[in-house]
Design an enzyme around this catalytic site. Structure first.
Site, PDB file in Angstrom:
ATOM      1  N   ASN A 209       0.844  -1.196   0.000  1.00 46.86           N
ATOM      2  CA  ASN A 209       0.000   0.000   0.000  1.00 46.86           C
ATOM      3  C   ASN A 209       0.879   1.245   0.000  1.00 46.86           C
ATOM      4  OD1 ASN A 209       0.475   0.879   2.875  1.00 46.86           O
ATOM      5  ND2 ASN A 209      -0.301  -1.192   3.214  1.00 46.86           N
ATOM      6  N   ASP A 281      -4.464  -6.493   5.560  1.00 46.42           N
ATOM      7  CA  ASP A 281      -5.400  -7.349   6.285  1.00 46.42           C
ATOM      8  C   ASP A 281      -5.353  -8.787   5.779  1.00 46.42           C
ATOM      9  OD1 ASP A 281      -6.434  -5.425   8.066  1.00 46.42           O
ATOM     10  OD2 ASP A 281      -7.592  -4.524   6.447  1.00 46.42           O
ATOM     11  N   LYS A 291       7.935 -17.257 -10.869  1.00 50.05           N
ATOM     12  CA  LYS A 291       7.226 -16.108 -11.432  1.00 50.05           C
ATOM     13  C   LYS A 291       6.053 -16.610 -12.276  1.00 50.05           C
ATOM     14  CE  LYS A 291       7.764 -12.145 -14.352  1.00 50.05           C
ATOM     15  NZ  LYS A 291       8.288 -11.789 -15.649  1.00 50.05           N
ATOM     16  N   PRO A 309      -2.808 -11.931  10.942  1.00 51.91           N
ATOM     17  CA  PRO A 309      -3.115 -11.661  12.358  1.00 51.91           C
ATOM     18  C   PRO A 309      -3.249 -10.163  12.592  1.00 51.91           C
ATOM     19  CG  PRO A 309      -0.803 -12.304  12.081  1.00 51.91           C
ATOM     20  CD  PRO A 309      -1.471 -12.484  10.745  1.00 51.91           C
ATOM     21  N   ILE A 311      -2.207  -7.414  14.603  1.00 50.14           N
ATOM     22  CA  ILE A 311      -1.097  -7.231  15.546  1.00 50.14           C
ATOM     23  C   ILE A 311      -1.545  -6.409  16.758  1.00 50.14           C
ATOM     24  CG2 ILE A 311       1.263  -6.355  15.814  1.00 50.14           C
ATOM     25  CD1 ILE A 311       1.466  -6.633  12.690  1.00 50.14           C
ATOM     26  N   LYS A 341     -13.994   1.195  16.309  1.00 51.56           N
ATOM     27  CA  LYS A 341     -12.715   0.503  16.076  1.00 51.56           C
ATOM     28  C   LYS A 341     -11.896   0.431  17.363  1.00 51.56           C
ATOM     29  CE  LYS A 341     -10.902   0.521  12.119  1.00 51.56           C
ATOM     30  NZ  LYS A 341     -10.369   0.973  10.858  1.00 51.56           N
ATOM     31  N   LYS A 345     -10.723  -3.092  18.938  1.00 53.65           N
ATOM     32  CA  LYS A 345      -9.310  -3.443  19.125  1.00 53.65           C
ATOM     33  C   LYS A 345      -8.942  -3.491  20.608  1.00 53.65           C
ATOM     34  CE  LYS A 345      -7.925  -2.760  14.616  1.00 53.65           C
ATOM     35  NZ  LYS A 345      -6.938  -3.415  13.775  1.00 53.65           N
TER      36      LYS A 345
HETATM   37  N1  CTP Z   1      -3.352  -3.193  12.558  1.00 54.58           N
HETATM   38  C1  CTP Z   1      -2.544  -4.206  13.015  1.00 54.58           C
HETATM   39  N2  CTP Z   1      -2.577  -5.430  12.405  1.00 54.58           N
HETATM   40  C2  CTP Z   1      -3.392  -5.658  11.374  1.00 54.58           C
HETATM   41  C3  CTP Z   1      -4.217  -4.620  10.893  1.00 54.58           C
HETATM   42  C4  CTP Z   1      -4.168  -3.396  11.514  1.00 54.58           C
HETATM   43  O1  CTP Z   1      -1.797  -4.007  13.963  1.00 54.58           O
HETATM   44  N3  CTP Z   1      -3.391  -6.842  10.799  1.00 54.58           N
HETATM   45  C5  CTP Z   1      -3.341  -1.907  13.261  1.00 54.58           C
HETATM   46  C6  CTP Z   1      -2.765  -0.764  12.470  1.00 54.58           C
HETATM   47  O2  CTP Z   1      -1.385  -0.603  12.680  1.00 54.58           O
HETATM   48  C7  CTP Z   1      -3.568   0.421  12.986  1.00 54.58           C
HETATM   49  C8  CTP Z   1      -4.908  -0.177  13.264  1.00 54.58           C
HETATM   50  O3  CTP Z   1      -4.665  -1.541  13.527  1.00 54.58           O
HETATM   51  O4  CTP Z   1      -3.072   0.876  14.219  1.00 54.58           O
HETATM   52  C9  CTP Z   1      -5.808  -0.033  12.073  1.00 54.58           C
HETATM   53  O5  CTP Z   1      -6.781  -0.964  12.141  1.00 54.58           O
HETATM   54  P1  CTP Z   1      -7.595  -1.469  10.879  1.00 54.58           P
HETATM   55  O6  CTP Z   1      -8.761  -2.230  11.378  1.00 54.58           O
HETATM   56  O7  CTP Z   1      -6.750  -2.148   9.913  1.00 54.58           O
HETATM   57  O8  CTP Z   1      -8.015  -0.100  10.343  1.00 54.58           O
HETATM   58  P2  CTP Z   1      -8.200   0.375   8.898  1.00 54.58           P
HETATM   59  O9  CTP Z   1      -6.947   0.188   8.108  1.00 54.58           O
HETATM   60  O10 CTP Z   1      -8.759   1.718   8.999  1.00 54.58           O
HETATM   61  O11 CTP Z   1      -9.162  -0.784   8.445  1.00 54.58           O
HETATM   62  P3  CTP Z   1     -10.633  -1.057   7.995  1.00 54.58           P
HETATM   63  O12 CTP Z   1     -10.458  -1.136   6.561  1.00 54.58           O
HETATM   64  O13 CTP Z   1     -10.918  -2.376   8.633  1.00 54.58           O
HETATM   65  O14 CTP Z   1     -11.494   0.032   8.511  1.00 54.58           O
END
Ligand code: CTP
Length: 400
Positions: A209, A281, A291, A309, A311, A341, A345
């Protein structure tokens, strides 16, 4: 402002980089400092004192025998009122003088007579920098508690490439701001994730990304400047490691997860975890070892995904978990989605990026969401926002 109310004595010595000291004087002022310039004789061969006088609105001093200050005590007076002396550029000759305590011009005398901290930004040809005499002098200055800023590596005025370039003016302003930062996290241990992750499809392709890592790196740096011991787990990001920060590089979300868990396991106690990374995600279920080849127009590869996972959520659930800060990119209903959120979390503080396309930019605008509601941090540079966020975190974390 980062240097509000600080009085900085800017010493300029005779190197080509002296022209950048004019920009530096402006930058210090923009950050709120009052700047008094002292130049060596050689510096005046590169830039005229009138330039600095016009920029700072203060008379420029170049001479020990200047009679503008009462009692002929310029060397004492000028250093007594300063909160710090910053010498930029600092030539090899100046470093030698300062290391040996010589006092044969106004600037060298001021450095000797000072009670305030001395910071120097070396600038010279790479051979002069690497010369054992210069390195000896630098080691002596470090032993004398002088702060050495840089030098940087890169193209030099003489046409050679290597170590010896002065740090850029804005970097020096930021270094000075770090130097004066209140030690709000002294004795604390902080773990930060930053940057994107990269999930392979085959050996040469992957899914990633647009996260640049700038916000996360700025937070790691601000935590360090606030006195914390900082570990940074970074996805692929082309950024320099902030000084004094222990960095682990990873590529995938799984590797980031593993690196975070080992960092937590290795430390006896981690006070704060700041999850800034834009973690993928999902990952490709079975990345190809070879390849992928194009076959026919109707035979595009079908990718299957599995979830990575989470994190942040995993860390927040651990026994004896650090105080956790999450980040979120929300496009609408910032506060409601942010609160949801935060709860999902299980973290006390969630920081939402306001607006789109903050990736890669140098500035940002944040909304802090906690159990009491929300608070906006208005648009500013990421370094400044990081410092503001550190202050917010320091206020909220439980005392030890
Ligand atoms: N995060 C993480 N591990 C993941 C996904 C996200 O630690 N596998 C953390 C990111 O570092 C950030 C927060 O969770 O601190 C963001 O959460 P997330 O649910 O991924 O938010 P968005 O990217 O806004 O996702 P969504 O598309 O689900 O709204």
């Amino acid at each position: 402002m980062m240097l509000e109310g600080k009085r900085i004595l800017l010493g300029v010595t005779g190197g080509v980089a002296a022209y950048k000291a004019a920009e530096l004087a402006r930058g210090l002022q923009r950050a709120g400092a009052r700047v008094q310039v002292v130049m060596t004789d050689a510096a005046t061969r590169f830039v005229a004192p009138a330039t600095f006088q016009a920029l700072t609105g203060e008379p420029v001093f170049t001479d020990q025998w200047d009679t503008r200050i009462a009692n002929n005590m310029a060397h004492i007076e000028l250093s007594r009122v300063a909160d710090a002396i910053l010498v930029a550029p600092a030539t090899a000759d100046f470093l030698a003088k300062a290391a040996h305590g010589l006092a044969d011009d106004l600037l060298a005398t001021l450095c000797l007579a000072r009670e305030c901290p001395l910071l120097v930004a070396p600038a010279m040809n790479r051979q002069m920098w690497l010369h054992p005499a210069t390195q000896r002098n630098v080691a002596q200055l470090v032993a004398d508690d002088v702060v050495i800023l840089g030098p940087d590596s890169g193209e030099q005025a003489c046409g050679e490439t290597g170590l010896g370039r002065m740090l850029e003016p804005q970097d020096l302003v930021d270094e000075l701001a770090d130097f004066f930062a209140p030690r709000l996290l002294a004795g604390r241990r902080v773990l930060v994730t930053a940057g994107p992750t990269y999930e392979p499809i085959d050996p040469v392709r992957g899914i990633t990304n647009l996260s640049s890592g700038k916000m996360g790196f700025a937070i790691a740096r601000a935590c360090r400047a606030a006195g914390a011991q900082v570990a940074l787990v970074a996805g692929p990001a082309a950024l320099a490691t902030p000084r004094g920060v222990a960095r682990t590089d990873v590529r995938t979300a799984q590797q980031m997860h593993d690196a975070v868990m080992s960092a937590l396991d290795a430390a006896t106690h981690t006070d704060v975890f700041v999850a800034v990374a834009a973690v993928a995600d999902w990952r490709v279920a079975n990345p190809s070892e070879r390849k992928l080849k194009k076959r026919g127009a109707h035979d595009a590869p079908k990718l299957e995904f599995v979830q990575n996972p989470d994190i942040l959520a995993t860390v927040a659930r651990r026994a004896g978990a650090p105080w956790c800060v999450g980040f979120a990119a929300e496009s609408e209903d910032l506060e409601a989605n942010g609160q949801a959120k935060r709860a999902a979390k299980g973290v006390p503080l969630l920081v939402a990026n306001i607006g789109h396309a903050t990736f890669g930019r140098d500035d940002n605008e944040l909304l802090l969401i906690d159990e009491h509601g929300s608070r906006r941090l208005p648009r500013a540079g990421k370094a400044q926002l990081a410092r503001a966020l550190v202050a917010e975190i320091a206020q909220r974390i439980p005392s030890r």
